[in-house]
Design an enzyme around this catalytic site. Structure first.
Site, PDB file in Angstrom:
ATOM      1  N   ASP A 268       0.812  -1.216   0.000  1.00 51.59           N
ATOM      2  CA  ASP A 268       0.000   0.000   0.000  1.00 51.59           C
ATOM      3  C   ASP A 268       0.848   1.269   0.000  1.00 51.59           C
ATOM      4  O   ASP A 268       1.624   1.514   0.918  1.00 51.59           O
ATOM      5  CB  ASP A 268      -0.950   0.007   1.206  1.00 51.59           C
ATOM      6  N   LYS A 317      -8.217  -2.344   3.501  1.00 50.87           N
ATOM      7  CA  LYS A 317      -7.626  -1.066   3.886  1.00 50.87           C
ATOM      8  C   LYS A 317      -7.616  -0.920   5.408  1.00 50.87           C
ATOM      9  O   LYS A 317      -6.638  -0.483   6.006  1.00 50.87           O
ATOM     10  CB  LYS A 317      -8.427   0.071   3.246  1.00 50.87           C
ATOM     11  N   LYS A 340      -9.036  14.190  -2.122  1.00 50.31           N
ATOM     12  CA  LYS A 340      -9.170  13.304  -0.953  1.00 50.31           C
ATOM     13  C   LYS A 340      -9.192  14.169   0.294  1.00 50.31           C
ATOM     14  O   LYS A 340      -8.383  15.079   0.445  1.00 50.31           O
ATOM     15  CB  LYS A 340      -7.992  12.340  -0.900  1.00 50.31           C
ATOM     16  N   LYS A 411       2.663   1.700   3.468  1.00 53.19           N
ATOM     17  CA  LYS A 411       1.964   1.774   4.751  1.00 53.19           C
ATOM     18  C   LYS A 411       2.256   0.575   5.649  1.00 53.19           C
ATOM     19  O   LYS A 411       2.344   0.707   6.863  1.00 53.19           O
ATOM     20  CB  LYS A 411       0.457   1.871   4.507  1.00 53.19           C
TER      21      LYS A 411
END
Length: 466
Positions: A268, A317, A340, A411
């Protein structure tokens, strides 16, 4: 009583200086990240300028990229001041203006139309790039409705037929043909397609390379499309980078990468909200405060938000973001283009029962933050392929196949089994910078600056001589 004693190891760093000619094949090439990355490469390679709707002329750049726009500490100059150098000037990195790009997508829309659909780039830049991007059409991709949201069905008009093993062989063929046609030394495969639901890890299916291949050839339903692409890349001797949060790099996949000496990295892309968390939590803990709660609200636009509106995809997620028990995450999917919105609330306990609350509201264009990360992941993956480290030149080997050194950009960095996971952003960046410094014979940065803090005659004469 037990005692700790320091140990010293001498390591030799061996670097092949000449970068390889590389290409990038993107899974989900027609999505927001794929189109933005392609447009950015073309704009920078051709130095294409465009009219800014807010006034003036804009020129292409790579702002947000460590390798292209950030600097590394070099040392103290003749005037006694610190000297910094661009990362791409410290060590020999690939020339990004020579990178080739291609890829797969479940939509057969050409890249110019897909860029217009993404609503990321200014209209004038899109118009100037159209002649270059219109001939670019994605190769058919793997589409398994069990792994993505049902609202993606309307895009799926460019999909591979046949069994998982047949799909695997076709992906390998595509990679080999791309490398041959573009006359490349190396192809790096990047997953930037929709977030899948996490596959259900099963003993005897996902645990070893042998079992994983057996499951693929038996058409097992819990082999995800992203894992198929990862296996195909490794088999074609290509590094694979997973830019989405699902568990693509199952144990059998990492086992296969280790056996073949091929890099894999994931999971990610870490572009905005999570990157900020890794700074703020490090600050709070380092300041002696006690984080009690982190509440996150994430409002995604574009097709990523549409796909993540499905519970199983959002769960992928959620699993990767909620790495601590004091975190909570809320998500809303509503199409706002590439914009976003993220709001975080950090509550910490301070002395004598008090509390400190930090609230942050972040608005950004997601793909314009992710694209420089993709570039850095590609550039540094190629670089580490030329690096060998060992106690002697003869025994030197490359970094472990699970390339955790790239955790700054990811991530949930996948690492060597049993290795500690480092999430603090400053430590991740420091690891990268110090490794690059070691390649040119420079020691790690410590920032003690004792020559300016202690009155020692030797230091005084040293500083004066500078």
């Amino acid at each position: 009583m037990q005692y700790a004693y320091p140990e010293t190891f001498d390591l030799k760093f061996k670097l092949q200086k000449e970068p390889k000619s590389i290409g990038v094949m993107m899974v989900g090439w027609g999505g927001n990240n794929g189109t933005t990355f392609t447009a950015s490469l073309l704009a920078n390679q051709g130095n294409i300028t465009w009219e800014d709707p807010r006034g003036g002329t804009k020129a292409p750049n790579w702002l947000g990229s460590l390798t292209q726009c950030s600097t590394a500490y070099l040392g103290i100059g003749g005037d006694g001041k610190e000297v910094y150098i661009p990362w791409n000037g410290l060590v020999p990195l690939v020339d990004v203006n020579k990178i080739k790009v291609g890829g797969w997508d479940i939509s057969k829309m050409n890249m110019a139309d897909a860029t217009a659909r993404a609503h990321v780039l200014d209209i004038d830049l899109q118009r100037k790039l159209r002649p270059l991007m219109e001939p670019m059409v994605p190769l058919p991709s793997v589409y398994d409705p069990k792994f993505v949201a049902s609202n993606q069905n309307d895009r799926a008009n460019n999909v591979l037929k046949g069994s998982k093993s047949e799909n695997l062989e076709k992906i390998i063929y595509d990679i080999v043909e791309f490398r041959k046609n573009e006359n490349l030394d190396l192809v790096i495969v990047v997953w930037t397609a929709n977030t899948e639901r996490c596959c259900e890890i099963m003993p005897g299916i996902h645990d070893t390379a042998e079992n994983l291949f057996k499951a693929i050839y038996e058409d097992h339903p819990e082999i995800s499309p992203s894992t198929l692409f990862a296996i195909a890349a490794i088999k074609a001797q290509c590094p694979f980078i997973n830019g989405s949060p699902q568990n693509t790099l199952v144990p059998g996949c990492i086992d296969f990468a280790e056996k073949n000496g091929i890099f894999v990295a994931g999971d990610d892309f870490k572009s905005g909200q999570t990157k900020l968390k890794s700074v703020l939590v490090d600050f709070l803990v380092g300041a002696g405060l006690k984080p009690m709660s982190i509440m996150s609200y994430n409002h995604l636009g574009n097709n990523d938000g549409k796909n993540l509106s499905a519970p199983e995809q959002f769960r992928s997620k959620e699993v990767k973001l909620l790495m601590k028990p004091y975190q909570s995450l809320y998500f809303i999917g509503l199409d706002l283009g590439d914009s976003k919105r993220a709001m975080d609330e950090y509550i910490s306990e301070i002395m004598l029962g008090g509390h400190n609350t930090i609230v942050i509201h972040n608005v950004c264009e997601d793909s314009l933050l992710a694209t420089p990360l993709i570039l850095d992941l590609v550039v540094l993956t190629e670089f580490f392929g030329r690096l060998r480290i060992g106690s002697t030149s003869k025994t030197a080997s490359h970094l472990h196949s699970a390339l955790s050194i790239l955790g700054y950009f990811l991530k949930a960095p996948v690492g060597m089994p049993g290795a500690p996971v480092v999430n603090a952003l400053a430590k991740q960046r420091s690891a990268l910078e110090n490794l690059l410094r070691a390649c040119v014979g420079l020691g790690p940065v410590n920032h003690m600056h004792l020559e300016h803090r202690v009155q020692i005659p030797e230091f005084a004469s040293c500083v004066t001589s500078l």
